[in-house]
Design a protein around this motif. Structure first.
Motif, mmCIF file in Angstrom:
data_model
loop_
_atom_site.group_PDB
_atom_site.id
_atom_site.type_symbol
_atom_site.label_atom_id
_atom_site.label_comp_id
_atom_site.label_asym_id
_atom_site.label_seq_id
_atom_site.Cartn_x
_atom_site.Cartn_y
_atom_site.Cartn_z
ATOM 1 N N PRO A 287 0.819 -1.211 0.000
ATOM 2 C CA PRO A 287 0.000 0.000 0.000
ATOM 3 C C PRO A 287 0.860 1.272 0.000
ATOM 4 O O PRO A 287 1.938 1.291 0.599
ATOM 5 N N ILE A 288 0.402 2.280 -0.722
ATOM 6 C CA ILE A 288 1.076 3.583 -0.669
ATOM 7 C C ILE A 288 0.353 4.367 0.415
ATOM 8 O O ILE A 288 -0.765 4.846 0.220
ATOM 9 N N THR A 289 0.964 4.439 1.587
ATOM 10 C CA THR A 289 0.283 5.052 2.731
ATOM 11 C C THR A 289 0.707 6.503 2.885
ATOM 12 O O THR A 289 1.744 6.919 2.385
ATOM 13 N N GLN A 290 -0.121 7.243 3.596
ATOM 14 C CA GLN A 290 0.184 8.636 3.925
ATOM 15 C C GLN A 290 1.485 8.653 4.717
ATOM 16 O O GLN A 290 1.663 7.891 5.661
ATOM 17 N N GLY A 291 2.409 9.522 4.341
ATOM 18 C CA GLY A 291 3.687 9.573 5.044
ATOM 19 C C GLY A 291 3.591 10.379 6.323
ATOM 20 O O GLY A 291 2.562 10.974 6.643
ATOM 21 N N SER A 292 4.681 10.388 7.067
ATOM 22 C CA SER A 292 4.812 11.245 8.241
ATOM 23 C C SER A 292 6.277 11.681 8.268
ATOM 24 O O SER A 292 7.093 11.118 7.546
ATOM 25 N N PRO A 293 6.619 12.670 9.099
ATOM 26 C CA PRO A 293 8.030 13.088 9.118
ATOM 27 C C PRO A 293 8.988 11.928 9.433
ATOM 28 O O PRO A 293 10.106 11.886 8.924
ATOM 29 N N GLU A 358 10.885 21.098 14.693
ATOM 30 C CA GLU A 358 11.063 19.691 15.072
ATOM 31 C C GLU A 358 10.633 18.748 13.935
ATOM 32 O O GLU A 358 11.258 17.714 13.699
ATOM 33 N N ASP A 359 9.558 19.106 13.220
ATOM 34 C CA ASP A 359 9.088 18.264 12.111
ATOM 35 C C ASP A 359 10.107 18.216 10.970
ATOM 36 O O ASP A 359 10.295 17.181 10.331
ATOM 37 N N VAL A 360 10.736 19.349 10.718
ATOM 38 C CA VAL A 360 11.766 19.396 9.667
ATOM 39 C C VAL A 360 12.934 18.493 10.072
ATOM 40 O O VAL A 360 13.469 17.736 9.257
ATOM 41 N N LYS A 361 13.300 18.553 11.348
ATOM 42 C CA LYS A 361 14.388 17.700 11.855
ATOM 43 C C LYS A 361 14.031 16.220 11.756
ATOM 44 O O LYS A 361 14.862 15.382 11.406
ATOM 45 N N ARG A 362 12.774 15.907 12.065
ATOM 46 C CA ARG A 362 12.354 14.492 12.012
ATOM 47 C C ARG A 362 12.421 13.952 10.581
ATOM 48 O O ARG A 362 12.840 12.822 10.348
ATOM 49 N N LEU A 363 12.008 14.792 9.629
ATOM 50 C CA LEU A 363 12.071 14.378 8.218
ATOM 51 C C LEU A 363 13.521 14.144 7.807
ATOM 52 O O LEU A 363 13.857 13.131 7.188
ATOM 53 N N LEU A 364 14.382 15.067 8.183
ATOM 54 C CA LEU A 364 15.799 14.951 7.841
ATOM 55 C C LEU A 364 16.412 13.721 8.523
ATOM 56 O O LEU A 364 17.226 13.003 7.932
ATOM 57 N N ALA A 365 15.963 13.443 9.752
ATOM 58 C CA ALA A 365 16.459 12.267 10.470
ATOM 59 C C ALA A 365 16.068 10.980 9.743
ATOM 60 O O ALA A 365 16.834 10.015 9.677
ATOM 61 N N ALA A 366 14.846 10.966 9.178
ATOM 62 C CA ALA A 366 14.393 9.774 8.441
ATOM 63 C C ALA A 366 15.267 9.556 7.203
ATOM 64 O O ALA A 366 15.629 8.426 6.871
ATOM 65 N N TYR A 367 15.621 10.647 6.518
ATOM 66 C CA TYR A 367 16.443 10.536 5.303
ATOM 67 C C TYR A 367 17.902 10.186 5.615
ATOM 68 O O TYR A 367 18.606 9.645 4.769
ATOM 69 N N THR A 368 18.361 10.529 6.820
ATOM 70 C CA THR A 368 19.778 10.287 7.158
ATOM 71 C C THR A 368 19.931 9.189 8.204
ATOM 72 O O THR A 368 20.971 9.077 8.849
ATOM 73 N N LYS A 369 18.872 8.351 8.377
ATOM 74 C CA LYS A 369 18.856 7.436 9.530
ATOM 75 C C LYS A 369 20.050 6.496 9.592
ATOM 76 O O LYS A 369 20.496 6.124 10.674
ATOM 77 N N GLU A 370 20.586 6.115 8.424
ATOM 78 C CA GLU A 370 21.737 5.199 8.445
ATOM 79 C C GLU A 370 22.940 5.819 9.149
ATOM 80 O O GLU A 370 23.841 5.109 9.593
ATOM 81 N N LYS A 371 22.975 7.148 9.220
ATOM 82 C CA LYS A 371 24.144 7.827 9.771
ATOM 83 C C LYS A 371 23.925 8.322 11.195
ATOM 84 O O LYS A 371 24.753 9.038 11.756
ATOM 85 N N GLY A 372 22.762 7.959 11.772
ATOM 86 C CA GLY A 372 22.515 8.272 13.183
ATOM 87 C C GLY A 372 22.523 9.765 13.479
ATOM 88 O O GLY A 372 22.355 10.598 12.589
#
Length: 558
Positions: A287-293, A358-372
């Protein structure tokens, strides 16, 4: 006065009567007859709809040649889309028998011959889409008529399998995947073999596409299977390096689909999947679900091409020698990420709502999660470096859009452009950014005033929509559409967007590994529209700074 009217009517009827037409065309499968549409004095276009380029494909099988037909095929109706899930994901529509193409051939006083050919691949995240695109009052988005007429090129649009039926893979030879890419390849090969009969030059074919279609174009240039079949390629808002364009863990998706349709996930899985009803398989796509940060929606596009050892014998980055002779033009829209980021952070698109930092940070954290944490800190410092101590809401929201645009589209596209230029032998490279403000932006409209070119905004201009629907657009939109058609058609004709039958407003410089020049495309272009080093700080952030950091236990296998 009356005499003048009669004379004018006679001239007009002569014009339409003497505009040329192909009549019945002979192809490898049999004879076809299209429809001739007069476009004024001594101009017409022949349209062929629904010509099969391959047989009805078997489930999870490569396309096979079409057996042909007797008599004359009336090519006057578009074929159905390939079987796919509906937008609401509650049903399916389309057909398994969907490997058809459409052709637009422009003529002047004489029947055309030796015209450049442009083959279009639609977008839709490899999950959905059709060769004619959205349709409003019989005005199809991907009608090739305006490009064909104004650019004096043949336009071809093709159907290819999407979703489960197009891209399900176990990551090994039992279910290798990439069926949709094989369909596209079969269409390119068909055009190469047959287009001369329609007045096209088989040695001057350009493939072009947007989003997943742009990524498809990129994959087709990298595959060794297309050697000699086309000469040039245009990728709009999509390349092989986009995070959604290549599935690195296809087996996990195959197992999820198997469980949904009631198949075992052991050695019997592939045989069971192959014998499952196609409609059931299409319905079972993730399913293509609604995203979140924290879980951006773009991560849900799980059915995409894979490195299969055949169509793609290696990782895309190692295959650019296959594109060394191909002229390549690629680019992004300056706010390609807006559509996606405003779904992940709903407050972003709402003019009356504030977006927390905080939402902008959460989105960026999701994109960079491999790097902690280290990756997030470095990336956030880079993106907020010009914020000052009290950033405005516009600044915060625009930064979120920039992050989405860079990660999902712009940086991967720049990577492909750099690699093409570095590996090119005779192939030339051109880079662009579309920065025309969105028609949805401004006072009294749903988008913030600052929203530029959103994802898919380029399509209406490339396909010349401001011309047949003048009330929906202003003069500036028509100007821009004319410029884009000129650059695209010139590139298809000569490999240089500046040389051909039409003139763009400024000379578009070639992208080289030293100059990094690109054209900033909008309705008001001048010499300042030639820029260089597109968002280089952020390209470096994503391609060298972040990858050089240690990874934190997040692997592709998760």
């Amino acid at each position: 006065m009356e005499k003048l009217k009669i004379l004018f009517a006679v001239v007009l009827s002569l014009g339409t009567a003497s505009a040329a037409s192909l009549g019945v065309v002979h192809t490898e499968g049999g004879d076809v007859r299209g429809q001739n549409i007069p476009l004024g004095l001594f101009r017409s276009v022949d349209v062929f709809k629904g010509i099969p380029f391959a047989a009805k494909p078997g489930t999870f099988e490569k396309p096979k040649p079409h057996p042909g037909w007797d008599g004359i095929l009336k090519a006057t109706k578009f074929a159905k889309r390939c079987l796919q899930i509906s937008m609401l994901q509650t049903s399916t529509f389309g057909s398994e028998d969907c490997l058809y193409l459409n052709i637009w051939v422009p003529h002047g006083r004489h029947v055309s011959s030796n015209l450049p050919v442009m083959i279009w691949f639609y977008g839709g995240g490899f999950m959905v889409g059709g060769s004619m695109g959205p349709n409003f009052l019989n005005n199809y988005l991907y009608s090739g008529q305006e490009i064909a007429d104004k650019g004096n090129v043949i336009v071809v649009s093709v159907g290819y399998r999407v979703g489960t039926l197009g891209f399900l893979s176990t990551g090994d030879s039992r279910l290798p995947g990439n069926y949709g890419l094989w369909d596209q390849h079969a269409a390119i090969a068909w055009v190469h073999r047959n287009i001369r009969s329609f007045g096209g030059d088989p040695n001057n074919i350009t493939i072009f596409g947007e989003s997943a279609g742009g990524a498809s174009v990129s994959f087709q240039t990298l595959s060794p299977h297309n050697k000699g079949l086309f000469k040039r390629a245009i990728s709009q808002s999509g390349v092989a390096f986009c995070p959604w364009a290549l599935n690195r863990n296809p087996r996990k998706v195959a197992q999820e689909v198997a469980e949904k349709v009631g198949c075992p996930t052991d050695d019997r899985m592939v045989a069971c999947l192959k014998s499952t009803d196609a409609g059931t398989l299409a319905m079972a796509s993730p399913p293509i679900t609604q995203g979140s940060p924290d879980h951006p929606a773009v991560e849900n596009l799980l059915l995409s091409p894979v490195v299969d050892g055949d169509f793609l014998p290696d990782q895309p980055g190692n295959l650019f020698h296959n594109a060394a002779e191909i002229d390549y033009l690629a680019g992004a829209n300056d706010m390609d990420g807006h559509l996606f980021t405003s779904q992940d952070i709903p407050s972003l698109g709402d003019k009356n709502q504030e977006t927390p930092i905080e939402d902008v940070k959460r989105l960026l954290a999701a994109y960079t999660k491999e790097k902690g944490q280290a990756g997030l800190d470095i990336a956030f410092a880079e993106y907020s470096s010009n914020w000052g101590s009290t950033p405005s809401q516009d600044t915060i929201k625009r930064t979120a859009v920039d992050i989405g645009t860079d990660y999902i589209f712009l940086v991967p596209i720049q990577t492909a452009i750099y690699l093409h230029a570095a590996n090119a032998m005779s192939g030339r490279t051109y880079s662009y950014q579309l920065s025309e403000p969105s028609l949805m932006a401004g006072p009294g409209k749903p988008y913030h005033d600052w929203v530029g070119a959103d994802h898919a905004d380029d399509l209406q201009y490339v396909f010349g929509k401001p011309f047949p629907t003048p009330k929906a657009y202003g003069d500036r939109n028509r100007d821009l559409s004319g410029y884009m058609i000129a650059y695209w058609a010139n590139f298809a004709r000569t490999g240089d967007p500046n040389k051909g039958n039409m003139k763009g407003p400024v000379t578009w410089p070639e992208f080289t590994s030293t100059g990094h020049q690109f054209l900033n495309i909008n309705a008001k272009m001048n010499e300042n529209s030639i820029e260089k080093e597109m968002r280089l700080r952020f390209v470096r952030l994503w391609t060298s700074t972040l990858p050089s950091l240690p990874s934190y236990g997040v692997t592709d296998a998760e």
